[in-house]
Design a protein around this motif. Structure first.
Motif, short mmCIF file in Angstrom:
data_model
loop_
_atom_site.label_atom_id
_atom_site.label_comp_id
_atom_site.label_asym_id
_atom_site.label_seq_id
_atom_site.Cartn_x
_atom_site.Cartn_y
_atom_site.Cartn_z
N GLY A 91 0.83 -1.20 0.00
CA GLY A 91 0.00 0.00 0.00
C GLY A 91 0.86 1.24 0.00
N ILE A 92 0.30 2.35 -0.46
CA ILE A 92 1.02 3.62 -0.43
C ILE A 92 0.11 4.70 0.12
N THR A 93 0.71 5.70 0.74
CA THR A 93 -0.03 6.86 1.23
C THR A 93 0.01 7.94 0.16
N LEU A 94 -1.16 8.39 -0.27
CA LEU A 94 -1.23 9.33 -1.40
C LEU A 94 -0.45 10.61 -1.15
N SER A 95 -0.49 11.10 0.08
CA SER A 95 0.20 12.37 0.37
C SER A 95 1.71 12.25 0.23
N GLY A 96 2.23 11.03 0.14
CA GLY A 96 3.66 10.83 -0.03
C GLY A 96 4.12 10.84 -1.47
N LEU A 97 3.19 11.04 -2.41
CA LEU A 97 3.55 11.10 -3.82
C LEU A 97 4.11 12.49 -4.12
N ARG A 98 5.41 12.61 -4.09
CA ARG A 98 6.10 13.89 -4.28
C ARG A 98 7.27 13.71 -5.23
N GLY A 99 7.82 14.85 -5.66
CA GLY A 99 9.07 14.82 -6.41
C GLY A 99 8.96 15.05 -7.89
N GLU A 100 7.82 14.76 -8.48
CA GLU A 100 7.60 15.02 -9.90
C GLU A 100 6.10 15.16 -10.14
N PRO A 101 5.74 15.91 -11.16
CA PRO A 101 4.31 16.10 -11.42
C PRO A 101 3.62 14.79 -11.78
#
Length: 216
Positions: A91-101
């Motif tokens: 699983g992944i936490t959406l708010s952790g999607l950072r670094g590129e558009p």
């Protein structure tokens, strides 16, 4: 020939013709455009006997993206909710999607407009080339059949990662309608939400250029 005999002879044929007509009408695509069909039987459904990682790999779909585990949610960004990868591997936490558009598309196999939009998303992804300036991510909404969702993605020529949201949790924040597409900058800020299906790859390209500065 009396009425009772006519009914006995022709009644069943009329019922069959009516059923065939309804089936044809339900499967006719609005506007005559090329769309992706619903997944058909023949492969494992849901988690019943399906090795979903193998199904994903066979479909050519990328694994879930890495996330910034230390990132905190921002008010104008993706929510701090955890969604499972569609293959159930993690699983992944959406708010952790950072670094590129990112361009995040909310879809489902049961959504007719999502089928109509599918070829435009595939064409856009293909046009980005081998070193894309933006990442694509799909979130499969309230879909009981992950294996069928992968078959849909494969039939659509999608290759980007897919998450599962079987309870529609993200829709409580973004709104109930799908498809919808979120345009997220490298800092995790949602700069634009497109509601409804894109009608062409050109429309998607223009929106990405306007909202994220992506000119491909």
């Amino acid at each position: 020939m009396n009425r009772r005999l006519v009914a006995l002879l022709f009644g069943p044929a009329l019922v069959i013709a009516l059923v065939v007509g309804v089936v044809v009408a339900l499967n006719r695509e609005p506007g005559g455009g090329a769309t992706v069909p619903f997944p058909t039987a023949g492969a494992p459904t849901g988690d019943a006997g399906a090795d979903l990682v193998a199904v994903r790999e066979a479909a050519g779909i990328a694994a879930c993206p890495e996330v910034d585990a230390e990132a905190t949610a921002r008010e104008d960004g993706l929510p701090a909710i955890e969604l499972q990868c569609l293959d159930g591997s993690s699983g992944i936490t959406l708010s952790g999607l950072r670094g590129e558009p990112m361009i995040i598309n909310l879809w489902a196999t049961w959504c007719g407009p999502c089928r109509e939009e599918a070829p435009h998303l595939a064409a856009y992804a293909e046009g980005l080339g081998a070193d894309p300036p933006v990442r694509l991510l799909g979130i499969d909404i309230e879909d009981p059949d992950p294996a069928g969702a992968f078959r849909f993605a494969e039939a659509s020529n999608w290759t980007w990662p897919q998450l599962a949201d079987p309870e529609g949790r993200i829709r409580t924040l973004t709104g109930p309608a799908i498809p919808q597409t979120l345009f997220v900058d490298a800092d995790g800020r949602i700069v634009h939400t497109h509601y409804g299906a894109f009608s062409s790859v050109e429309q998607l390209q223009a929106t990405a250029e306007e909202q994220l500065g992506i000119d491909r």
